[in-house]
Design a protein around this motif. Structure first.
Motif, mmCIF file in Angstrom:
data_model
loop_
_atom_site.group_PDB
_atom_site.id
_atom_site.type_symbol
_atom_site.label_atom_id
_atom_site.label_comp_id
_atom_site.label_asym_id
_atom_site.label_seq_id
_atom_site.Cartn_x
_atom_site.Cartn_y
_atom_site.Cartn_z
ATOM 1 N N PRO A 156 49.176 41.785 44.098
ATOM 2 C CA PRO A 156 49.393 42.454 42.814
ATOM 3 C C PRO A 156 49.091 41.531 41.638
ATOM 4 O O PRO A 156 49.915 40.723 41.214
ATOM 5 N N VAL A 157 47.891 41.664 41.113
ATOM 6 C CA VAL A 157 47.503 40.850 39.957
ATOM 7 C C VAL A 157 46.377 41.568 39.221
ATOM 8 O O VAL A 157 45.527 42.224 39.840
ATOM 9 N N ASP A 158 46.390 41.472 37.897
ATOM 10 C CA ASP A 158 45.323 42.031 37.086
ATOM 11 C C ASP A 158 44.094 41.127 37.210
ATOM 12 O O ASP A 158 44.228 39.897 37.168
ATOM 13 N N LEU A 159 42.916 41.724 37.356
ATOM 14 C CA LEU A 159 41.705 40.913 37.478
ATOM 15 C C LEU A 159 41.385 40.138 36.206
ATOM 16 O O LEU A 159 40.535 39.247 36.232
ATOM 17 N N ARG A 160 42.071 40.451 35.126
ATOM 18 C CA ARG A 160 41.904 39.663 33.894
ATOM 19 C C ARG A 160 42.800 38.434 33.895
ATOM 20 O O ARG A 160 42.679 37.572 33.023
ATOM 21 N N ALA A 161 43.700 38.349 34.884
ATOM 22 C CA ALA A 161 44.604 37.195 35.004
ATOM 23 C C ALA A 161 44.073 36.252 36.091
ATOM 24 O O ALA A 161 42.950 36.382 36.560
ATOM 25 N N ASP A 162 44.902 35.297 36.507
ATOM 26 C CA ASP A 162 44.466 34.302 37.493
ATOM 27 C C ASP A 162 44.562 34.868 38.902
ATOM 28 O O ASP A 162 45.452 34.512 39.680
ATOM 29 N N TRP A 163 43.627 35.743 39.227
ATOM 30 C CA TRP A 163 43.660 36.385 40.532
ATOM 31 C C TRP A 163 43.234 35.439 41.653
ATOM 32 O O TRP A 163 43.590 35.656 42.814
ATOM 33 N N VAL A 164 42.492 34.389 41.321
ATOM 34 C CA VAL A 164 42.061 33.432 42.354
ATOM 35 C C VAL A 164 43.264 32.731 42.965
ATOM 36 O O VAL A 164 43.401 32.645 44.195
ATOM 37 N N THR A 165 44.166 32.250 42.116
ATOM 38 C CA THR A 165 45.376 31.601 42.630
ATOM 39 C C THR A 165 46.211 32.586 43.425
ATOM 40 O O THR A 165 46.741 32.263 44.497
ATOM 41 N N ALA A 166 46.325 33.819 42.915
ATOM 42 C CA ALA A 166 47.104 34.835 43.633
ATOM 43 C C ALA A 166 46.502 35.106 45.012
ATOM 44 O O ALA A 166 47.234 35.246 46.004
ATOM 45 N N LEU A 167 45.189 35.171 45.093
ATOM 46 C CA LEU A 167 44.522 35.468 46.358
ATOM 47 C C LEU A 167 44.660 34.323 47.357
ATOM 48 O O LEU A 167 44.990 34.547 48.534
ATOM 49 N N THR A 168 44.424 33.112 46.909
ATOM 50 C CA THR A 168 44.523 31.979 47.830
ATOM 51 C C THR A 168 45.972 31.734 48.235
ATOM 52 O O THR A 168 46.247 31.385 49.391
ATOM 53 N N THR A 169 46.907 31.966 47.332
ATOM 54 C CA THR A 169 48.324 31.844 47.679
ATOM 55 C C THR A 169 48.715 32.868 48.731
ATOM 56 O O THR A 169 49.570 32.624 49.586
ATOM 57 N N ALA A 170 48.055 34.040 48.694
ATOM 58 C CA ALA A 170 48.347 35.103 49.662
ATOM 59 C C ALA A 170 47.740 34.829 51.034
ATOM 60 O O ALA A 170 47.972 35.592 51.974
ATOM 61 N N GLY A 171 46.953 33.743 51.139
ATOM 62 C CA GLY A 171 46.436 33.365 52.447
ATOM 63 C C GLY A 171 44.933 33.406 52.607
ATOM 64 O O GLY A 171 44.416 33.112 53.695
ATOM 65 N N PHE A 172 44.197 33.767 51.562
ATOM 66 C CA PHE A 172 42.740 33.791 51.673
ATOM 67 C C PHE A 172 42.202 32.376 51.876
ATOM 68 O O PHE A 172 42.611 31.439 51.187
ATOM 69 N N ASP A 173 41.260 32.227 52.815
ATOM 70 C CA ASP A 173 40.687 30.918 53.155
ATOM 71 C C ASP A 173 39.226 30.872 52.727
ATOM 72 O O ASP A 173 38.371 31.483 53.380
ATOM 73 N N PRO A 174 38.895 30.138 51.648
ATOM 74 C CA PRO A 174 37.500 30.076 51.187
ATOM 75 C C PRO A 174 36.545 29.463 52.209
ATOM 76 O O PRO A 174 35.332 29.676 52.125
ATOM 77 N N ALA A 175 37.065 28.726 53.172
ATOM 78 C CA ALA A 175 36.202 28.061 54.153
ATOM 79 C C ALA A 175 35.767 28.998 55.278
ATOM 80 O O ALA A 175 34.898 28.646 56.077
ATOM 81 N N ALA A 176 36.363 30.174 55.366
ATOM 82 C CA ALA A 176 36.024 31.140 56.414
ATOM 83 C C ALA A 176 35.187 32.270 55.814
ATOM 84 O O ALA A 176 35.402 32.669 54.671
#
Length: 301
Positions: A156-176
């Motif tokens: 739950p985050v607005d795309l105008r806010a810091d969604w990158v931190t929200a996504l990676t905190t939720a478990g997204f792995d940029p290396a995969a």
């Protein structure tokens, strides 16, 4: 729990503005689901429409529309959304069957792909949207006792806010490897926001990743203001899409990705109408004329 939240909190984000367009697309998916020649099945879609007071009288079957497929909104435009759903379903499933195991839905809205598609068991689907939209979706699906077919992570985050931190905190792995979808999203964003989003997807993805998004090529959106689709949408359900779309010039996001080393292809929706032998075909004063569906893949170096 969303079930204990006040009703107006649940509804925030889907009862007006861009949020209301998520309900328009849900109604279109419901109509598509009940067609005898359906392109996509979404049995949850009509429940979103029925749960929102703003669209309580909208149709969820083409038989409920007096002029049926002759209606520019619930006939042709809804069929467009049905076709788009099918094409992007196919894209996502192809991507996860090859390399990607992370799916990111940008501006997920009332997307139910985590519930209705057959995913590999080790996939995870991240849904990014505003808290009010996700809360409304959660409430409706909870009332239906719906269960996702894959690990689903609402972000739950607005795309105008810091969604990158929200996504990676939720478990997204940029290396995969990952596959990303921006369905019916970018033309609502100012040009710099679209460029930032595309650049960020490039930065957060590794080889074997993919992205699909919808773009509009018109230099003057107002040229189509009196088109049957936009007119019917304004007059029948009070949504002025041209008021919601960003008016500024659009970036060449497909070109930007190509310059970054992605392989990209751009198609008109009509390409897929012909392929599936269903869906809208070109007509005069056509608001769909400038729509493009872009598919991009990040190959190995």
């Amino acid at each position: 729990m969303a079930g204990t939240a006040p009703q107006d909190t649940d509804m925030e984000g889907v009862d007006a503005g861009v949020g209301l367009t998520a309900l328009l697309v849900a109604a279109a998916r419901a109509i598509e689901t009940h067609r005898h020649d359906s392109l996509a099945q979404d049995t949850y879609a009509e429940h979103f429409v029925r749960a929102a007071p703003a669209c309580a009288d909208w149709p969820v079957r083409i038989e409920q529309v007096p002029d049926g497929d002759g209606n520019p909104l619930w006939g042709r435009f809804a069929r467009y959304f049905g076709l788009r759903t099918r094409v992007l379903d196919d894209f996502l499933l192809r991507s996860v069957r090859t390399s990607a195991r992370q799916v990111v839905l940008l501006g997920a809205g009332l997307d139910t792909r985590a519930f209705r598609l057959d995913w590999p068991s080790d996939c995870v689907v991240f849904e990014i949207d505003r808290a009010g939209v996700l809360a409304f979706k959660h409430q409706v699906l909870t009332d239906l006792t719906a269960s996702p077919k894959v690990k689903r992570v609402p972000v739950p985050v607005d795309l105008r806010a810091d969604w990158v931190t929200a996504l990676t905190t939720a478990g997204f792995d940029p290396a995969a490897p990952s596959v990303w979808l921006a369905e019916g999203l970018l033309f609502y964003l100012p040009s710099p926001a679209e460029t930032y989003l595309i650049d960020t997807v490039d930065r957060l993805t590794t080889e074997g990743s993919a992205l699909a998004f919808e773009a509009k090529l018109e230099k003057d959106l107002q040229a189509y203001r009196d088109s049957p689709i936009y007119t019917a949408t304004r007059e029948q359900i009070g949504i002025d899409l041209l008021h919601l779309f960003d008016k500024g010039p659009r970036p060449d996001s497909a070109g930007d990705l190509t310059a970054k080393g992605w392989s990209t292809s751009m198609h008109t929706p009509f390409d897929f109408s012909r392929r599936h032998r269903r869906g809208p075909l070109p007509e005069p004063n056509d608001a769909l004329e400038g729509n493009r569906w872009v598919f991009a893949h990040k190959p190995s170096p």
